[in-house]
Enzyme design. Sequence first.
Site, short mmCIF file in Angstrom:
data_model
loop_
_atom_site.label_atom_id
_atom_site.label_comp_id
_atom_site.label_asym_id
_atom_site.label_seq_id
_atom_site.Cartn_x
_atom_site.Cartn_y
_atom_site.Cartn_z
N GLU A 66 100.85 3.60 23.38
CA GLU A 66 101.49 3.30 22.11
C GLU A 66 102.44 4.42 21.67
OE1 GLU A 66 97.23 1.59 21.74
OE2 GLU A 66 98.29 3.14 22.86
N CYS A 93 93.13 2.84 19.89
CA CYS A 93 92.00 3.70 19.51
C CYS A 93 92.08 4.05 18.04
CB CYS A 93 91.95 4.95 20.38
SG CYS A 93 93.42 5.99 20.28
N ALA A 180 80.54 -0.83 64.27
CA ALA A 180 80.63 0.30 65.18
C ALA A 180 79.96 -0.04 66.50
CB ALA A 180 79.98 1.55 64.57
N MET A 181 80.31 0.69 67.52
CA MET A 181 79.64 0.52 68.80
C MET A 181 78.24 1.13 68.72
SD MET A 181 81.94 -1.15 70.19
CE MET A 181 81.13 -1.38 71.78
N ASP A 218 80.46 10.63 61.79
CA ASP A 218 81.91 10.45 61.80
C ASP A 218 82.71 11.63 61.24
OD1 ASP A 218 81.43 7.93 62.82
OD2 ASP A 218 81.56 6.94 60.87
N LEU A 222 87.20 10.77 53.63
CA LEU A 222 86.88 9.96 52.45
C LEU A 222 87.61 10.45 51.20
CD1 LEU A 222 83.04 9.46 53.03
CD2 LEU A 222 84.87 7.82 53.49
N GLU A 292 81.50 3.54 50.67
CA GLU A 292 82.01 3.55 52.04
C GLU A 292 80.93 4.19 52.90
OE1 GLU A 292 86.19 4.21 53.22
OE2 GLU A 292 86.40 5.12 51.25
N GLY A 294 77.55 3.39 56.10
CA GLY A 294 77.05 2.58 57.19
C GLY A 294 76.24 1.41 56.70
#
Length: 359
Positions: A66, A93, A180-181, A218, A222, A292, A294
């Site tokens: 504003e 506000c 994932a593998m 890993d 992040l 984020e 497993g």
Amino acid sequence: MTNLITNTNTKTVSSQDRYFMTLAINLAKKGQFTTRPNPCVGCVIVKDGEVIGQGYHYKAGQPHAEVFALRQAVQNTGDDLTGATAYVTLEPCSHYGRTPPCADALINAKISRVVIATTDPNPKVAGGGIAKLQNAGIEVIIPICQNDAKALNKGFLKTMSGGLPYVRLKIACSLDGKIAMVNGESKWITGDDARDDVQRLRAMSGAIITGSETIMTDTPRLDVRSGQIANLADIEQPLLVVLDRRKRLKLTDECLQYQQNRPLWLCQDDMDLKEVLQTLKDKYQIHDVLVEAGASVATAFLQADLVDELIVYQAPCLLGNSAKSMFTADFNSISEQLRFSLVSRETMGNDLKLTFTAL
């Protein structure tokens, strides 16, 4: 407080009102990565059908939307804004914080009419801004374009209404639901476009939650590192919360060295996920959380019914039966299934982004 004027009166709200509020909402979006912990707010000031001022809140501690709009309006037309309408995406506000009350600024500028998209549930406001405006003789119209305005501040509105932070769970998986593998290898299942989009999710979040296994396996960063979202220097790095009940990590471990220049909570306390979220709200003033992690942490959040939004980036590949699944719970009957509502479907390069909410 006097009764609020609502948009059920078609003589009060016009298509023009909706048009200008849409402009204000689009302005508010410009601050969605930089305003934390404050909400995103946009404001447009109109007189005689013309926009004479506009602004948005960019960063906590700086003037609110504003104020920027009023400054521009005064610069364009002079001090007297009698007859002008202010379109604001969130109730102005009414209290002193790091900046003075925006309701007072609108009153002092002699604005005649204020159109508000949605109320502010913050206990320090919660109708107080509307009451100030109405008591000053200003016509107040509310709500208008409410759903679009609320979508800008899901976490803020949820926590200020007494809830826990808004939780987004992000999963990147293959067509067969693998993340994932079997040896933990997962870089990269999805492509560049999907990973760039995750940068936006991180920038929207006050905290990112992951598990110690993910950190140890890993060594992920992040963090937010894309300058395409906003000025990178203006984006507060989200607090990294590493869940480590088994106390396998120390802050000095090599796998945490990537995190030394950002806020970090190595959570080794014996608290459940709800208590973790409550702490993020009460201690850290965090409204939006991105998980984020497993499959174990992701499954725990889903089974605890703490996920507000499930975001799946699905790559057009198959990783095979021995690969790690995105969800690890065992159900004995179809009645135990977790069901979701599909909110959106987007193409990210060669990948698919699916956004769900719980039913």
